[in-house]
Design a protein around this motif. Structure first.
Motif, PDB file in Angstrom:
ATOM      1  N   PHE A   1       0.822  -1.191   0.000  1.00 21.64           N
ATOM      2  CA  PHE A   1       0.000   0.000   0.000  1.00 21.64           C
ATOM      3  C   PHE A   1       0.868   1.258   0.000  1.00 21.64           C
ATOM      4  CE2 PHE A   1      -2.945   2.885   2.486  1.00 21.64           C
ATOM      5  CZ  PHE A   1      -3.745   3.167   1.398  1.00 21.64           C
ATOM      6  N   SER A   2       1.991   1.215   0.710  1.00 20.88           N
ATOM      7  CA  SER A   2       2.814   2.424   0.722  1.00 20.88           C
ATOM      8  C   SER A   2       3.492   2.638  -0.621  1.00 20.88           C
ATOM      9  CB  SER A   2       3.831   2.400   1.872  1.00 20.88           C
ATOM     10  OG  SER A   2       4.332   1.129   2.037  1.00 20.88           O
ATOM     11  N   LEU A   3       3.783   1.550  -1.362  1.00 19.65           N
ATOM     12  CA  LEU A   3       4.293   1.737  -2.723  1.00 19.65           C
ATOM     13  C   LEU A   3       3.275   2.537  -3.526  1.00 19.65           C
ATOM     14  CD1 LEU A   3       5.769  -1.741  -3.698  1.00 19.65           C
ATOM     15  CD2 LEU A   3       6.886   0.166  -2.598  1.00 19.65           C
ATOM     16  N   MET A   4       1.996   2.126  -3.348  1.00 18.88           N
ATOM     17  CA  MET A   4       0.939   2.788  -4.095  1.00 18.88           C
ATOM     18  C   MET A   4       0.836   4.264  -3.716  1.00 18.88           C
ATOM     19  SD  MET A   4      -1.467   3.312  -5.984  1.00 18.88           S
ATOM     20  CE  MET A   4      -1.159   1.840  -6.898  1.00 18.88           C
ATOM     21  N   MET A   5       1.069   4.586  -2.434  1.00 21.01           N
ATOM     22  CA  MET A   5       0.926   5.989  -2.046  1.00 21.01           C
ATOM     23  C   MET A   5       1.965   6.862  -2.730  1.00 21.01           C
ATOM     24  SD  MET A   5      -0.368   6.073   1.809  1.00 21.01           S
ATOM     25  CE  MET A   5       0.852   5.056   2.557  1.00 21.01           C
TER      26      MET A   5
ATOM     27  N   PHE B   1     -14.402   2.994   4.671  1.00 20.74           N
ATOM     28  CA  PHE B   1     -15.483   2.885   3.696  1.00 20.74           C
ATOM     29  C   PHE B   1     -15.525   4.128   2.805  1.00 20.74           C
ATOM     30  CE2 PHE B   1     -19.981   3.428   2.495  1.00 20.74           C
ATOM     31  CZ  PHE B   1     -20.165   2.233   1.820  1.00 20.74           C
ATOM     32  N   ILE B   2     -15.436   5.293   3.427  1.00 22.59           N
ATOM     33  CA  ILE B   2     -15.507   6.534   2.643  1.00 22.59           C
ATOM     34  C   ILE B   2     -14.304   6.632   1.705  1.00 22.59           C
ATOM     35  CG2 ILE B   2     -15.367   9.045   2.813  1.00 22.59           C
ATOM     36  CD1 ILE B   2     -16.890   8.686   5.534  1.00 22.59           C
ATOM     37  N   PHE B   3     -13.109   6.399   2.242  1.00 21.83           N
ATOM     38  CA  PHE B   3     -11.928   6.665   1.427  1.00 21.83           C
ATOM     39  C   PHE B   3     -11.687   5.587   0.381  1.00 21.83           C
ATOM     40  CE2 PHE B   3     -10.858   9.323   5.212  1.00 21.83           C
ATOM     41  CZ  PHE B   3     -11.115  10.511   4.555  1.00 21.83           C
TER      42      PHE B   3
ATOM     43  N   ILE C   1      -8.443  13.624  -6.457  1.00 17.13           N
ATOM     44  CA  ILE C   1      -9.376  13.075  -5.454  1.00 17.13           C
ATOM     45  C   ILE C   1      -8.911  11.693  -5.020  1.00 17.13           C
ATOM     46  CG2 ILE C   1     -11.747  12.323  -5.041  1.00 17.13           C
ATOM     47  CD1 ILE C   1     -12.677  14.348  -7.088  1.00 17.13           C
ATOM     48  N   SER C   2      -8.583  10.867  -6.011  1.00 15.09           N
ATOM     49  CA  SER C   2      -8.103   9.506  -5.741  1.00 15.09           C
ATOM     50  C   SER C   2      -6.905   9.525  -4.805  1.00 15.09           C
ATOM     51  CB  SER C   2      -7.663   8.860  -7.047  1.00 15.09           C
ATOM     52  OG  SER C   2      -8.575   7.927  -7.466  1.00 15.09           O
ATOM     53  N   SER C   3      -5.941  10.381  -5.144  1.00 15.79           N
ATOM     54  CA  SER C   3      -4.695  10.388  -4.382  1.00 15.79           C
ATOM     55  C   SER C   3      -4.944  10.788  -2.940  1.00 15.79           C
ATOM     56  CB  SER C   3      -3.702  11.348  -5.012  1.00 15.79           C
ATOM     57  OG  SER C   3      -3.294  10.850  -6.256  1.00 15.79           O
ATOM     58  N   TRP C   4      -5.691  11.879  -2.748  1.00 17.43           N
ATOM     59  CA  TRP C   4      -5.932  12.310  -1.371  1.00 17.43           C
ATOM     60  C   TRP C   4      -6.693  11.261  -0.598  1.00 17.43           C
ATOM     61  CZ3 TRP C   4      -3.520  15.698   1.447  1.00 17.43           C
ATOM     62  CH2 TRP C   4      -2.753  16.675   0.790  1.00 17.43           C
ATOM     63  N   SER C   5      -7.628  10.594  -1.273  1.00 20.83           N
ATOM     64  CA  SER C   5      -8.356   9.521  -0.594  1.00 20.83           C
ATOM     65  C   SER C   5      -7.402   8.421  -0.164  1.00 20.83           C
ATOM     66  CB  SER C   5      -9.425   8.945  -1.510  1.00 20.83           C
ATOM     67  OG  SER C   5     -10.311   9.936  -1.916  1.00 20.83           O
TER      68      SER C   5
ATOM     69  N   TRP D   1      -4.222   8.653   0.594  1.00 25.53           N
ATOM     70  CA  TRP D   1      -3.431   9.022   1.777  1.00 25.53           C
ATOM     71  C   TRP D   1      -4.309   9.038   3.018  1.00 25.53           C
ATOM     72  CZ3 TRP D   1      -1.846  13.357  -1.949  1.00 25.53           C
ATOM     73  CH2 TRP D   1      -0.967  12.843  -2.904  1.00 25.53           C
ATOM     74  N   CYS D   2      -5.557   9.502   2.851  1.00 25.08           N
ATOM     75  CA  CYS D   2      -6.448   9.503   4.010  1.00 25.08           C
ATOM     76  C   CYS D   2      -6.768   8.072   4.437  1.00 25.08           C
ATOM     77  CB  CYS D   2      -7.743  10.238   3.682  1.00 25.08           C
ATOM     78  SG  CYS D   2      -7.500  11.987   3.453  1.00 25.08           S
ATOM     79  N   LEU D   3      -6.877   7.170   3.447  1.00 21.96           N
ATOM     80  CA  LEU D   3      -7.136   5.769   3.794  1.00 21.96           C
ATOM     81  C   LEU D   3      -6.000   5.240   4.658  1.00 21.96           C
ATOM     82  CD1 LEU D   3      -8.941   3.293   3.428  1.00 21.96           C
ATOM     83  CD2 LEU D   3      -7.510   2.650   1.512  1.00 21.96           C
ATOM     84  N   ALA D   4      -4.773   5.636   4.304  1.00 22.59           N
ATOM     85  CA  ALA D   4      -3.626   5.193   5.105  1.00 22.59           C
ATOM     86  C   ALA D   4      -3.777   5.682   6.543  1.00 22.59           C
ATOM     87  CB  ALA D   4      -2.338   5.710   4.495  1.00 22.59           C
ATOM     88  N   LEU D   5      -4.166   6.946   6.698  1.00 18.15           N
ATOM     89  CA  LEU D   5      -4.337   7.472   8.055  1.00 18.15           C
ATOM     90  C   LEU D   5      -5.472   6.740   8.779  1.00 18.15           C
ATOM     91  CD1 LEU D   5      -3.909  11.314   7.476  1.00 18.15           C
ATOM     92  CD2 LEU D   5      -2.293   9.680   8.450  1.00 18.15           C
ATOM     93  N   SER D   6      -6.505   6.356   8.000  1.00 14.05           N
ATOM     94  CA  SER D   6      -7.636   5.672   8.638  1.00 14.05           C
ATOM     95  C   SER D   6      -7.248   4.315   9.187  1.00 14.05           C
ATOM     96  CB  SER D   6      -8.764   5.457   7.642  1.00 14.05           C
ATOM     97  OG  SER D   6      -8.872   6.516   6.769  1.00 14.05           O
ATOM     98  N   GLN D   7      -6.090   3.797   8.769  1.00 12.42           N
ATOM     99  CA  GLN D   7      -5.696   2.497   9.290  1.00 12.42           C
ATOM    100  C   GLN D   7      -5.038   2.616  10.666  1.00 12.42           C
ATOM    101  OE1 GLN D   7      -7.010   0.016   7.524  1.00 12.42           O
ATOM    102  NE2 GLN D   7      -7.637   1.780   6.301  1.00 12.42           N
TER     103      GLN D   7
END
Lengths: 244, 102, 253, 210, 584
Positions: free
Chosen positions: E49-53, E461-463, E501-505, E507-513
């Motif tokens: 996932f971090s590669l993807m970020m 779910f949101i991100f 939008i995708s990108s910020w989501s 990074w936010c998904l990462a924070l949501s973990q």
């Protein structure tokens, strides 16, 4: 294997000056070979490149005009430009001073300048980009290690150290993003090489006396060689003629 | 199975071995008479199938094996059929729409 | 630099066949939306009505056995019918698109390499020179035999130029790796595979300047593998051809 | 290591009628069938794709059919001795088992030695995996397939010989403590060995004769 | 029998003398191996996932220096902190490989399968404990080789996770490492698959008939067959490609190849399509390997939290088996654009439509199962419920891709990325989260915090949707996938807002973990123990003490009824466990 070659180079650097008795400072000789590379026969049909369809930034650099490739350029006096002439054999075991700085290859207007050049073994090739578009430098080396590095607009130089002789044929360097871009770099172990220019002539100056094989290489027409014996202070000339 | 049964098996093994040896010689012999390629392939594959059948049925005891093993193999052969479908997919798949010579 | 024609939905369609794709996309997406919203409402209704609360308990068999069986079969059959109903028009469409052989086409070779498209035109005589990978060199990047007279007037450019309202057959091939010929405004994608030549055809309905891209990862310069796609008026196309021919500069020999 | 006594390691499962080990090895063989199936399928694809007239038969390509035949016999022979060694155990003849089993290993090794000679003969004639079939004037992947398929098969033979050797030298001690389990192990080793033989039965005609 | 020595990894008393290595590293206990698999796979998932970020940074802000990380990378990866295209391609290829082969499959099959299956069928362990350990070790070795390949000259594999030849044949040496790593991963999966099949066939408890198996066990059985029979095709392909790269053969190289203007040294005669056929012969079943265990977990969680039996259990099982079978004959729908004729594309279109029927049946059954229940909403249930519409979107968007005509436009566009990520990310990964929250009390004896779990769920779910929904539109807008800088194209320029939008989501998904990670580790240290059967579930894993002793069941359980006997009319409680303990 690479470590081994570094070791060998290092040993040579250390040992050779001792053998040649500190002659490294002054010119190694006084003989001169001059000559020219002639072209006879039918000129090839070479189409000009229209870069506009591929990359507008490239064609803007040429004011939207088409560009003749550097592959075969026949000078007004019937000579061939961009032929690489060098002493193929006769200098084995001798060492010569290294030039300072790197060999330069510039990417400008989506072409390489110079198209053909020689450089010394152990020297670095600095590849520079002056274009507002992305390139990649892909060296199709057969003896040295191949490389493929991309170089976006405004990036710093890509510097590649050439550790081995690679002059027959020289190494091809290509930009895959702009497939018409290519250049040749010959890596030679001594300073006696030249590239023919607008008058098709070459000069190999300050040669020590001896018997040499002089080779000429052209990317389309291949190689030719000539044996020449020359004494101190002498000047001899060689004519190569390619048939189209 | 008990020892007597095994003794009977041993006889079978020897017979199967002779059959395999003979079939090997047959398939080599046939290759020397240079049949046209399609029939050569058919014959060689038929002989190989018979040999493989013998090995599987007797040496690997498939003839007297439990059904679970048979089911595993049937499933496997179904997928084997799919995988052999693969060259078909490539070679029959490509039909040039226009004559491609100039 | 941003072209208002391109946004967050389908780019303009200037091809004769594009409407088939657009129509199918629309039908399928409305169908998907209907299905999704339908099931979504059902789920939300269930979650509200059957939420755990005081005085509510689950029912072991809420749907009667007979009805349940019917529902099970019904769901399967309905899905089957819908999918077949979807597949059939799609199948018909592919048949129709590929079966017609266009008349009076312009034939262009598209040669893919890392990382550009090269378009090879047959020139004035309308005949391509002999082609082979052994002829590929710096001055013959399209692989035309330099000694074949039919190829003397061939030319190759890095942009795709076609006339409007005339079918164009593009013969796709690749020198090195797999590329994919993608023209969004033509609703067209087709892989170019080394060792094979694959033909596609399309016809433009409007003039304009667009882009050809590569849709299959082909190396580090994949993203740069673009070419201009220019649709000319018939006169404009002729003028362009003449200009390209003049640029060859071989007539004076 | 595991102290848990899992059922059906020695006695067959009442429903399937086989032990876990036997079911496991057959599943493994099923996956091997898919592996060699994919290889054969690729062979067909490449051969048909290259055009039949450009594909050499084994003889044309210079493979030695008599040696190949000999090797086939060796492998079939080893299969027979393998099944005989299992039968000897069933008849409680440990000595006969050792003889047959050692012969199996020897024949397997002989197969590999002959194969090695075939390879080195090819190499000395300048035939390597990367050469096409120059005589036909058209590239073909015949030698590439020959070396890959036989090489992979040889690897399987080797991977059969090594555990067999272990069973013969060290594993046989189990005969004293747990006869049933040891016989089961030999049966499993045998199933694998017969499968390797079976693959060769197809490889031999495909590569040498067709 | 209550054992409070250490969470999850407890051995029975006779095994106290096992040293650290035997106990945690070279363990043959399926529960330990399952947890090993789980933790390793989660680490790989976060790494992938971090590669993807990093890639998302390049896509949203092309050519700008990557914050913080950019300065740490060498100049073969970045130029003045900004990503180079060759690095982007490596990241793309490795993200796919890590997520699929080293993240989700080991998590779904290795972790949940290993931990749960023997418990659910009432077995003492897997059928071949030592094989189980070997398959975990092979997985780790393969994974480490994959990670080390970033250090190879030229970096890691960069030809996509599909590694299409000839590109992969001529790629840098990272590709060789990729192939070797793959061979280990394949080997690991094969051993695992054999183990699962034998375990499920042979080691079921008394009375546990096939139609009393929990749906999760069924999904693992079908998955194991897919792994067993599909992976060898990739193994063959990997051997061929290794030969091409190391021995100079040309299995995937046709004649007359010209690379960089120079005739290729290979003799040719091969076929680039051979790789695609072999790869997709594996990779299509692999898609089902990714999703089926997820479906299994969701079915378990839904049945438990609706307090009623699954609706249509039998038809779900039949659909599952049919799905597994059909997944072997749809592979060429990934290859519609390779120039295959209409006959072939029609055949594969039809099989593709047929294979969607059983998946729709399973999904419909899960949704209809909600009817008439008494639905509780603990965290695992939230994830399981979210799985339904998310997998629905993933499945539905497969329709236009499975039909050759719309595929002509959408092939290799962001639409494809959106499609399969909806299946795998908010689909399978949500199911995995449901599984983690659901079985955590079984593995550790502690419950995870509900509030943090709910926070984790809603943010994820949101991100998740924020990442992948824009991709659908990008694909519609005609943006191709795997572009280092889509803004080179005017379609990409037009859709740039979606990329941001995708990108910020992402990074936010990462924070949501973060709440999840905190919850995961903090809950282990809780003093308070969870109940033995916190969800009031019927299946066998809850019928043994937590953590289960060595050998799992103090006395062999005897199964009396089906897996989902909830709210049985006339029963004393609203759940009737499958087993009665013998001798009790």
């Amino acid at each position: 294997m690479n470590k081994l070659s570094i070791l060998v180079v290092a040993l040579l650097v250390v040992l050779l000056p001792v053998q040649s008795g500190g002659q490294a400072e002054k010119p190694a000789g006084t003989a001169t070979v001059t000559g020219s590379v002639k072209f006879e026969g039918k000129k090839p049909r070479i189409r000009a490149i229209d870069m506009s369809g591929a990359d507008a930034k490239c064609s803007e650099a040429h004011g939207g005009k088409r560009l003749k490739p550097d592959t075969v350029i026949i000078n007004k006096n019937g000579t061939l430009r961009n032929a690489f002439v060098w002493v193929k054999s006769g200098l084995e075991g001798k060492s010569f001073p290294m030039p300072e700085g790197d060999a330069m290859l510039d990417q400008k207007g989506c072409t390489y300048t110079p198209h053909v050049q020689g450089m010394r073994k152990g020297q670095s090739l600095a590849i520079k980009t002056s274009d507002p578009t992305a390139h990649n430098v892909h060296g199709y080396a057969k003896v040295n290690r191949s490389f493929n590095r991309s170089q976006p607009a405004g990036a710093g130089d890509v510097s590649i150290r050439m550790r081995r002789d690679e002059s027959s044929p020289p190494m091809k360097i290509k930009c895959d993003i702009h497939p018409w871009m290519n250049a040749y770099v010959a890596v030679v172990d001594h300073p006696y090489y030249a590239v023919t220019g607008e008058d098709g002539s070459f000069t190999l100056a300050n040669l020590p006396a001896g018997t040499y094989i002089v080779e000429v290489w052209h990317e389309k027409y291949g190689v030719m060689e000539e044996t020449i014996t020359i004494g101190d202070g002498e000047a001899k000339s060689i004519e190569f003629t390619y048939a189209g | 199975m008990d020892a007597a049964e095994v003794k009977a098996h041993v006889r079978v093994y020897v017979l199967v071995f002779s059959a395999l040896a003979v079939l090997t010689i047959v398939t080599v012999a046939i290759s020397y008479i240079h049949l046209p390629t399609p029939s050569a392939i058919a014959v060689a594959m038929a002989v190989a199938l018979v040999k493989a059948g013998l090995v599987a049925a007797f040496f690997m005891h498939l003839a007297s094996e439990r059904h679970i093993i048979h089911w595993v193999l049937i499933l496997c052969l179904a997928f084997f059929a799919f995988v052999m479908f693969l060259p078909l997919g490539t070679n029959l798949g490509i039909e040039p729409l226009w004559p491609l010579s100039r | 630099m941003k072209d208002p024609q391109y946004g967050w939905w389908l780019p303009p369609d200037v091809s004769t066949n594009g409407w088939v794709v657009d129509q199918l996309l629309a039908i399928i997406h409305w169908f998907m939306l209907a299905l999704f919203v339908g099931w979504g409402i059902f789920i939300i209704y269930c979650l509200l009505r059957f939420r755990a609360r005081e005085g509510h308990s689950a029912v072991y068999e809420p749907i009667k056995a007979a009805f349940s069986k019917w529902l099970e079969v019904g769901v399967a059959v309905a899905e089957g019918v819908v999918l077949v109903a979807l597949a059939m028009p799609a199948w018909a469409a592919i048949k129709n698109i590929t079966a017609e052989v266009p008349e009076n086409p312009v034939i262009i070779r598209a040669v893919a390499e890392q990382f550009k498209w090269l378009f090879h035109y047959s020139g004035k005589d309308g005949v391509f020179g002999a082609i082979g990978s052994e002829f590929i060199s710096t001055d013959s990047p399209a692989g035309v035999d330099p000694d074949d007279e039919a190829g003397y007037d061939d030319f190759w450019v890095y942009g795709l130029h076609i006339p409007v309202d005339r079918p164009v057959i593009t013969r796709l091939s690749s020198k090195d790796v797999i590329h994919s010929f993608k023209i969004p405004v033509m609703r067209l994608t087709q892989d170019a595979i080394p060792g094979l030549e694959i033909a596609v055809w399309y016809q433009a309905t409007d003039t304009g300047k667009f882009q050809v891209g590569c849709a299959q990862l082909c190396g580090l310069g994949h993203y740069e593998m673009k070419a201009d796609f220019v649709i000319h008026s018939p006169e404009g196309y002729q003028a362009w051809l003449d200009e390209e021919h003049a640029a060859l500069g071989f007539d004076d020999e | 290591m595991s102290a848990i006594d899992l059922p059906y390691q020695i006695e067959p499962h009442p429903v399937t009628g086989v032990t876990s080990g036997k079911l496991g090895i057959w599943l493994f063989l099923a996956s091997e069938v898919m592996l060699f199936g994919s290889l054969f399928s690729s062979y067909v694809l490449l051969r048909v794709g290259s055009g039949m007239e450009f594909w050499p038969s084994g003889v044309e390509a210079g493979l030695n059919v008599p040696i190949g035949t000999f090797n086939t016999m060796v492998l079939i022979g080893s299969s027979v001795t393998m099944v005989m060694s299992w039968a000897s155990l069933k008849m409680n003849k440990l000595g006969a088992f050792k003889g047959y089993f050692a012969t199996t290993i020897f024949l397997g090794a002989l197969f590999l030695v002959v194969k090695a000679f075939e390879y080195s003969d090819k190499f000395s004639h300048g035939v390597f995996p990367w050469v096409g079939w120059p005589e036909a004037g058209d590239p073909s992947t015949f030698y590439a397939l020959y070396f890959t398929l036989t090489g992979l098969h040889a690897l399987h033979v080797l991977l059969g010989i090594l555990p067999n050797l272990w069973l013969l030298v060290f594993g046989v001690a189990m005969w004293e403590t747990d006869r049933e389990r040891f016989t089961g192990r030999i049966e499993i080793a045998g199933l694998y060995w017969h499968f390797v033989d079976l693959v060769w039965i197809f490889l031999f005609p495909v590569l040498y004769l067709l | 029998m209550r054992n409070t020595r250490h969470w999850g990894l407890t051995m029975s008393d006779s095994h106290d003398e096992l040293n650290f290595w035997r106990k945690y590293v070279f363990s043959t206990d399926h529960k330990t191996i399952g947890i090993q698999y789980g933790i390793t796979a989660l680490v790989f998932l976060f790494f992938g996932f971090s590669l993807m970020m990093m890639m998302r940074w390049q896509l949203a802000y092309p050519g700008q220096a990557i914050p913080i990380i950019g300065a740490l990378l060498g100049d073969t990866f970045v130029n003045r902190g900004a990503m180079l295209p060759e690095f982007y391609n490596q990241l793309g290829a490795m993200h796919g490989t890590i997520m699929v082969f080293m993240g989700i499959v080991p998590l779904a099959v290795g972790a949940f399968g290993n931990f749960v299956v023997p418990l659910q069928i009432g077995a003492a362990d897997m059928a071949f404990p030592r094989l189980n350990m070997m398959s975990y070790q092979a997985f780790v070795i393969g994974g480490v080789i994959m990670l080390l390949s970033f250090l190879a000259p030229g970096g890691a594999a960069s030809s996509g996770w599909t590694s299409y030849a000839p590109l992969s044949d001529i790629a840098t040496s990272g590709q060789t490492w990729w192939l070797i790593g793959m061979i280990f991963l394949i080997f690991s999966s094969l051993l695992g698959a054999i183990n699962f099949i034998v375990t499920i066939i042979h080691l079921r408890a008394e009375g546990m008939t096939f139609f009393r198996l929990p749906f999760f066990v069924w999904s693992q059985l079908v998955t194991a067959f897919l792994l067993l029979l599909a992976f060898p095709a990739l193994q063959a392909a990997a051997v061929f490609q290794l030969m091409d790269r190391l021995a100079g053969t040309s299995f995937f190289l046709p004649s007359g190849l010209v690379v960089g203007g120079e005739a290729s040294a290979a003799v040719g005669g091969g076929s680039p399509l051979l790789w695609q056929h072999l790869f997709w012969f594996l990779a299509h079943p692999e898609v089902y390997v990714l999703i089926l265990p997820g479906m299994g977990i969701v079915a378990e969680v839904i049945a438990i939290n609706t307090r009623k039996p699954l609706w249509g259990y039998r038809s779900m099982v039949y659909s599952l088996v049919f799905l597994g079978f059909m997944s072997f004959c749809v592979w060429a729908h990934h290859m519609f654009l390779t120039g295959m004729g209409t006959t072939m594309s029609t055949f594969f279109q039809i099989t593709t439509m047929i294979i969607s029927i059983p998946s729709v049946i399973i999904l419909s059954c899960l949704v209809i199962s909600l009817w008439g229940g008494s639905i509780r909403f603990p965290v695992p249930m939230l994830f399981a419920l979210a799985f339904l519409p998310m997998f629905g979107i993933g499945g539905l968007t497969g329709l236009p891709l499975g039909l050759a005509v719309p595929d002509v436009y959408l092939h290799d566009s962001y639409y494809v990325i959106g499609h399969f990520h909806y299946v795998v990310a908010p689909g399978t990964i949500f199911a995995m989260f449901a599984g983690i929250y659901h079985w955590y009390p079984k593995a550790t004896g502690r419950a995870m915090n509900e509030s943090l779990g709910k926070l984790h769920f809603w943010l994820s779910f949101i991100f998740m949707n924020g990442i992948f929904m824009p991709m659908m539109f990008e694909g519609m807008a005609g943006v191709s996938r795997r572009l280092f800088n889509p803004e080179v194209y005017n379609t990409g320029l037009g859709a740039h807002g979606l990329t941001v939008i995708s990108s910020w989501s992402a990074w936010c998904l990462a924070l949501s973990q973060l709440p999840f990670i905190y919850n995961f580790f903090a809950s282990m240290r809780k003093k308070e123990r969870a109940e033995e059967n916190p969800w009031q579930a019927t299946t066998l894993e809850w019928a043994t003490p937590t953590p289960p002793p060595h050998g799992n069941f103090p006395s062999p359980p005897v199964v009396e009824r089906g897996p989902y006997e909830y709210s049985v009319p006339g029963a004393a409680s609203d759940f009737s466990p499958q087993a009665v303990k013998q001798g009790v």
